[in-house]
Scaffold this motif. Structure first.
Motif, mmCIF file in Angstrom:
data_model
loop_
_atom_site.group_PDB
_atom_site.id
_atom_site.type_symbol
_atom_site.label_atom_id
_atom_site.label_comp_id
_atom_site.label_asym_id
_atom_site.label_seq_id
_atom_site.Cartn_x
_atom_site.Cartn_y
_atom_site.Cartn_z
ATOM 1 N N THR A 1 52.525 60.046 30.496
ATOM 2 C CA THR A 1 52.426 60.785 29.225
ATOM 3 C C THR A 1 52.029 62.239 29.438
ATOM 4 O O THR A 1 52.208 63.061 28.549
ATOM 5 N N GLY A 2 51.450 62.534 30.599
ATOM 6 C CA GLY A 2 50.986 63.890 30.883
ATOM 7 C C GLY A 2 49.644 64.218 30.250
ATOM 8 O O GLY A 2 49.192 65.355 30.297
ATOM 9 N N LYS A 3 48.987 63.233 29.655
ATOM 10 C CA LYS A 3 47.710 63.464 28.979
ATOM 11 C C LYS A 3 46.547 63.329 29.955
ATOM 12 O O LYS A 3 46.543 62.453 30.824
ATOM 13 N N THR A 4 45.568 64.212 29.777
ATOM 14 C CA THR A 4 44.342 64.108 30.556
ATOM 15 C C THR A 4 43.534 62.942 30.015
ATOM 16 O O THR A 4 43.241 62.879 28.819
ATOM 17 N N LEU A 5 43.167 62.009 30.892
ATOM 18 C CA LEU A 5 42.370 60.863 30.476
ATOM 19 C C LEU A 5 40.891 61.211 30.465
ATOM 20 O O LEU A 5 40.168 60.817 29.558
ATOM 21 N N ASP A 6 40.452 61.931 31.481
ATOM 22 C CA ASP A 6 39.040 62.303 31.545
ATOM 23 C C ASP A 6 38.829 63.366 32.598
ATOM 24 O O ASP A 6 39.668 63.554 33.482
ATOM 25 N N ILE A 7 37.710 64.038 32.488
ATOM 26 C CA ILE A 7 37.278 65.003 33.495
ATOM 27 C C ILE A 7 35.882 64.597 33.919
ATOM 28 O O ILE A 7 34.989 64.438 33.082
ATOM 29 N N ILE A 8 35.709 64.406 35.212
ATOM 30 C CA ILE A 8 34.418 64.001 35.762
ATOM 31 C C ILE A 8 33.747 65.246 36.333
ATOM 32 O O ILE A 8 34.397 66.076 36.967
ATOM 33 N N VAL B 1 49.111 53.658 36.543
ATOM 34 C CA VAL B 1 49.289 54.782 37.459
ATOM 35 C C VAL B 1 48.449 55.938 36.932
ATOM 36 O O VAL B 1 48.487 56.243 35.747
ATOM 37 N N ILE B 2 47.666 56.555 37.809
ATOM 38 C CA ILE B 2 46.917 57.744 37.415
ATOM 39 C C ILE B 2 47.132 58.832 38.463
ATOM 40 O O ILE B 2 47.375 58.544 39.626
ATOM 41 N N SER B 3 47.070 60.057 38.021
ATOM 42 C CA SER B 3 47.109 61.203 38.930
ATOM 43 C C SER B 3 45.725 61.821 38.925
ATOM 44 O O SER B 3 45.054 61.867 37.889
ATOM 45 N N ILE B 4 45.307 62.296 40.069
ATOM 46 C CA ILE B 4 43.984 62.891 40.172
ATOM 47 C C ILE B 4 44.100 64.276 40.805
ATOM 48 O O ILE B 4 45.014 64.539 41.582
ATOM 49 N N ASP B 5 43.199 65.136 40.413
ATOM 50 C CA ASP B 5 43.172 66.484 40.970
ATOM 51 C C ASP B 5 41.754 67.002 40.826
ATOM 52 O O ASP B 5 41.016 66.611 39.930
ATOM 53 N N GLU B 6 41.384 67.884 41.710
ATOM 54 C CA GLU B 6 40.081 68.530 41.597
ATOM 55 C C GLU B 6 40.308 69.996 41.287
ATOM 56 O O GLU B 6 41.353 70.560 41.605
ATOM 57 N N PHE B 7 39.347 70.590 40.601
ATOM 58 C CA PHE B 7 39.461 72.005 40.280
ATOM 59 C C PHE B 7 38.075 72.628 40.257
ATOM 60 O O PHE B 7 37.070 71.948 40.061
#
Length: 94
Positions: free
Chosen positions: A65-72, A41-47
């Motif tokens: 876990t609430g950890k950021t996996l990556d930023i694209i 399961v992943i959550s995605i968001d744009e900023f």
């Protein structure tokens, strides 16, 4: 670059512009690509981000876990497609 200095402090120490320091860094330092296993399961968001690639960046988070996996760098479909295609098919299938 063995010590923990900001690019701005390095530019002041050597009397060079910050852009020159960034260019020298990018031309001479190779940072290997990060590889993470995708969670089921992943959550995605744009900023809104300051990037040469685009106006908006894309954040991928493990919601368990609430950890950021990556930023694209960009939210465009081509960037996202290239990012996810670097994972093996069995990882993406999760």
């Amino acid at each position: 670059m063995k010590e923990n200095y900001s690019m701005a402090s390095i530019s002041r120490m050597h009397g060079l512009g910050k852009n020159t320091i960034y260019r020298i860094f990018n031309e001479n330092i190779h940072i290997p690509d990060r590889f993470y296993h995708l969670s089921s399961v992943i959550s995605i968001d744009e900023f809104k981000a300051t990037s040469d690639k685009g106006t908006y960046a894309f954040n991928i988070v493990d919601p368990i876990t609430g950890k950021t996996l990556d930023i694209i760098e960009d939210r465009k479909a081509s960037f996202l497609r290239n990012y996810f295609l670097r994972f093996p098919f069995h990882e993406r299938k999760k």
